[in-house]
Design an enzyme around this catalytic site. Sequence first.
Site, PDB file in Angstrom:
ATOM      1  N   GLU A  18       0.809  -1.219   0.000  1.00 47.50           N
ATOM      2  CA  GLU A  18       0.000   0.000   0.000  1.00 47.50           C
ATOM      3  C   GLU A  18       0.841   1.267   0.000  1.00 47.50           C
ATOM      4  O   GLU A  18       0.498   2.250  -0.659  1.00 47.50           O
ATOM      5  CB  GLU A  18      -0.928   0.000   1.221  1.00 47.50           C
ATOM      6  CG  GLU A  18      -1.809   1.234   1.346  1.00 47.50           C
ATOM      7  CD  GLU A  18      -2.749   1.414   0.172  1.00 47.50           C
ATOM      8  OE1 GLU A  18      -2.913   2.567  -0.283  1.00 47.50           O
ATOM      9  OE2 GLU A  18      -3.314   0.418  -0.314  1.00 47.50           O
ATOM     10  N   GLU A  19       1.953   1.261   0.738  1.00 44.00           N
ATOM     11  CA  GLU A  19       2.678   2.517   0.959  1.00 44.00           C
ATOM     12  C   GLU A  19       4.112   2.533   0.436  1.00 44.00           C
ATOM     13  O   GLU A  19       4.692   3.589   0.264  1.00 44.00           O
ATOM     14  CB  GLU A  19       2.714   2.840   2.464  1.00 44.00           C
ATOM     15  CG  GLU A  19       1.356   2.820   3.157  1.00 44.00           C
ATOM     16  CD  GLU A  19       0.372   3.860   2.626  1.00 44.00           C
ATOM     17  OE1 GLU A  19       0.763   4.676   1.764  1.00 44.00           O
ATOM     18  OE2 GLU A  19      -0.790   3.861   3.071  1.00 44.00           O
TER      19      GLU A  19
ATOM     20  N   SER B 259     -10.146  10.717  -0.169  1.00 43.72           N
ATOM     21  CA  SER B 259      -9.074  10.149   0.637  1.00 43.72           C
ATOM     22  C   SER B 259      -8.427  11.269   1.452  1.00 43.72           C
ATOM     23  O   SER B 259      -9.094  11.871   2.291  1.00 43.72           O
ATOM     24  CB  SER B 259      -8.078   9.408  -0.253  1.00 43.72           C
ATOM     25  OG  SER B 259      -7.239   8.572   0.498  1.00 43.72           O
TER      26      SER B 259
ATOM     27  N   ASP C 210     -14.263  -0.599   2.262  1.00 41.45           N
ATOM     28  CA  ASP C 210     -12.959   0.031   2.098  1.00 41.45           C
ATOM     29  C   ASP C 210     -11.928  -0.675   2.976  1.00 41.45           C
ATOM     30  O   ASP C 210     -12.081  -0.772   4.191  1.00 41.45           O
ATOM     31  CB  ASP C 210     -13.058   1.511   2.482  1.00 41.45           C
ATOM     32  CG  ASP C 210     -11.894   2.337   1.971  1.00 41.45           C
ATOM     33  OD1 ASP C 210     -10.787   1.785   1.829  1.00 41.45           O
ATOM     34  OD2 ASP C 210     -12.096   3.542   1.722  1.00 41.45           O
TER      35      ASP C 210
ATOM     36  N   HIS D 230     -12.000   1.397  -1.462  1.00 42.38           N
ATOM     37  CA  HIS D 230     -11.553   2.796  -1.516  1.00 42.38           C
ATOM     38  C   HIS D 230     -11.766   3.391  -2.900  1.00 42.38           C
ATOM     39  O   HIS D 230     -11.764   4.596  -3.063  1.00 42.38           O
ATOM     40  CB  HIS D 230     -10.069   2.861  -1.139  1.00 42.38           C
ATOM     41  CG  HIS D 230      -9.604   4.213  -0.728  1.00 42.38           C
ATOM     42  ND1 HIS D 230     -10.187   4.938   0.293  1.00 42.38           N
ATOM     43  CD2 HIS D 230      -8.587   4.992  -1.198  1.00 42.38           C
ATOM     44  CE1 HIS D 230      -9.558   6.089   0.436  1.00 42.38           C
ATOM     45  NE2 HIS D 230      -8.591   6.151  -0.467  1.00 42.38           N
TER      46      HIS D 230
END
Length: 743
Positions: free
Chosen positions: A210-211, A608, A683, A715
Amino acid sequence: MRLFLAALMLSASTVPAAAQEASMTEPAEAKQLTFERVFASPSLDGSSPRGVKISPDGRYLTLLRNRENDRDRYDLWAFDREAREWTMLVDSETVGSGRELSEDEKMQRERARVGNLKGIITYQWAPDGEGLLVPLDGDLYLARLDGSVTRLTDTEESELNPTLSEEGGFVSFVRDRQLWVGAVGEAAQPVTPKEGEDIRWGEAEFVAQEEMGRLTGFWWSPDDRRIAVQRFDESGVGIVTRAAIGATGTKVFDQRYPVAGSANAVVELFVMDPDGSDRVKVDLGEEADIYLARVDWAPDGSALYVQRQDRGQTRIDMLKVDPATGDSEVLFTERARDGYWVEISDNYRFLKDGSLIWWSERDGWGHFYRFADGEWTQLTDGDWQVMDLVGIDEARGRITFRANKDDVLAPQIYAIDNWSGEPQLLTDPDYVNGASMDRKGQTLLVSRSNDTQPTQSYIADAEGNRLAWIEENRVEGDHPYAPYLASHALARYGTIPAVDGSELYYEMVTPELEEGKKYPVFFYHYGGPTSQVVDKGWGGALRQAVVDKGYIWFALDNRGTPNRGVDFLSQIYRAMGTIEVEDQATGAQWLKTLDFVDPDKIATYGWSYGGYMSILMLQADPGLYAAAIAGAPVTKWELYDTHYTERYMGTPQDDAEAYEIGNAIVNADKIEDPLLLVHGMADDNVVFENATELIAAMQEANVPFDMMLYPGYTHRVAGENISPHLWNTYFRFLEQNGVTAPE
């Protein structure tokens, strides 16, 4: 390679000279855009090829092309230089099983931001050029150039991250938490143990996907002799019970989700033979609470290089690992300056001579450095940002890269030779340009767009000379956007001074202005530290549809957004919810000074991080905005993941004040202006609890608000029917609250 390019040059030379450059031809009548048409097929952006590659022998150009009748479905196509014709190699509907993807693959696609795509989303050439590995509907296929397709797997489980080894001798993938490997043409077998629900081999953990921009957890050596394999244990990671609430039922998933300040997965790295034997553990150091940022093999396979990032994200250690023993040593350390962090990047390359090209922000801007024989040499410099490493020709010492050297809003492709010198411009500055390159740095694959031209792609030589179009995508004739050209409004760009004197870039698109009339503003923002939203590229049909409804489209990049240097970006450190809110308010106040803007009809919208901003903007400046739309907002940072949140905010334990200031829930009672809250009820990124906590707080405070929830959506709330519903909902909300276009 040279024969292939020559054939392309011949095919390009048959196009009249006047047609070599993109242009826009206005039709006799203009149509008004609707949200239904914006999200329908064929895409108004025209053809949008993905995954452009050249075969190992240079004969074929392959790509994934979306269908006219289904803009999100991609098939595999090839251009044959000898026949000079395009052929569909794999029809995703004919070959695919239509089987539902596993939950793991669905979530991985969400992490890769391709959750909306169907059909073939990736593929890989076999090193011998005889075929291509094609994942489709959770299984694997081998496509050959004669049009035949062989199914390699047929299981209920999905094969994650399918990969051919570097020399093409093996097929590898992850299934049911284990790494599987098989010689090409033979059945694959698990080569790692099965250790329960919480231990996974060969996968990247949640925050890595994800990051950290890392989707895989295994890496083949160049000679196929060894594999580096990640193992992670997430038994200590907290569980978020994610209810994927659908229209006809609910599925409940216990998702391991490491919120800020909590335990991360414990990550280990091993090196083994292709059959899983001779497995050794890599020494990652005594500290277990670290991030495995990147893993690379030396070009000759003699060493494994591992980037180890500390939990606070202030240091990256480059480890050099002996693949036979797992022993490691620190080659060098990249450190953050005070009040900043170290960025994980893909802008580096280990070279055959043993040196390393490395990207760093150590002088306040992102630039290239060369590390050789223990010494550093800076290769690029100046008050501008290197954004992407495109390619390297080691023989010439030539680095090709993407940077905003000449225009913050229009990045270009540049090159330097002999590891030094003034960057050479290789692309047209009238466009925003991106590019990729073959491994040897000989051939450019360029994509470009501007405000009046949807994305085009072409092949160029290493000097930037265009050889042939891949997709010219001219907006004329039967191009889907051609009927809407007459109403296409041009964007204007400029700067507004922030309170500290910083220049804040904006873009604005207006309807055809009539004297004496004032217009409402649809004020789009993101504002977070990972995204620049204002540039001179194709803005798409969506903002034109907003303008066609009689609204001004406006966007502004605040302090704390990227590509403007460390001083500009670092102002958001331990300060989320402050300076970015202030800068967006500066933009709104500037808008109110314009004689064609209705100062009482400025509505703000974000998704977001932008949704988070919408809420804080109403709380900070009651009455400044006529209304706000908050899509999938983070509402308190204690609910978001470790790697992203702690990079900018530290932990809640270390800096409780920063978390309190950045909390969007504690001041829910200060919201006085109309608010529309939107969230996907399944989400898995900004979990639904962010919405429910805000909903409860506003209800307890007797604060009125509107809400639209989307059962079963994550999301990404998007689709041919859902997207128009979403955007029509926005504008019904605005109209109900008086934010309307002039008569």
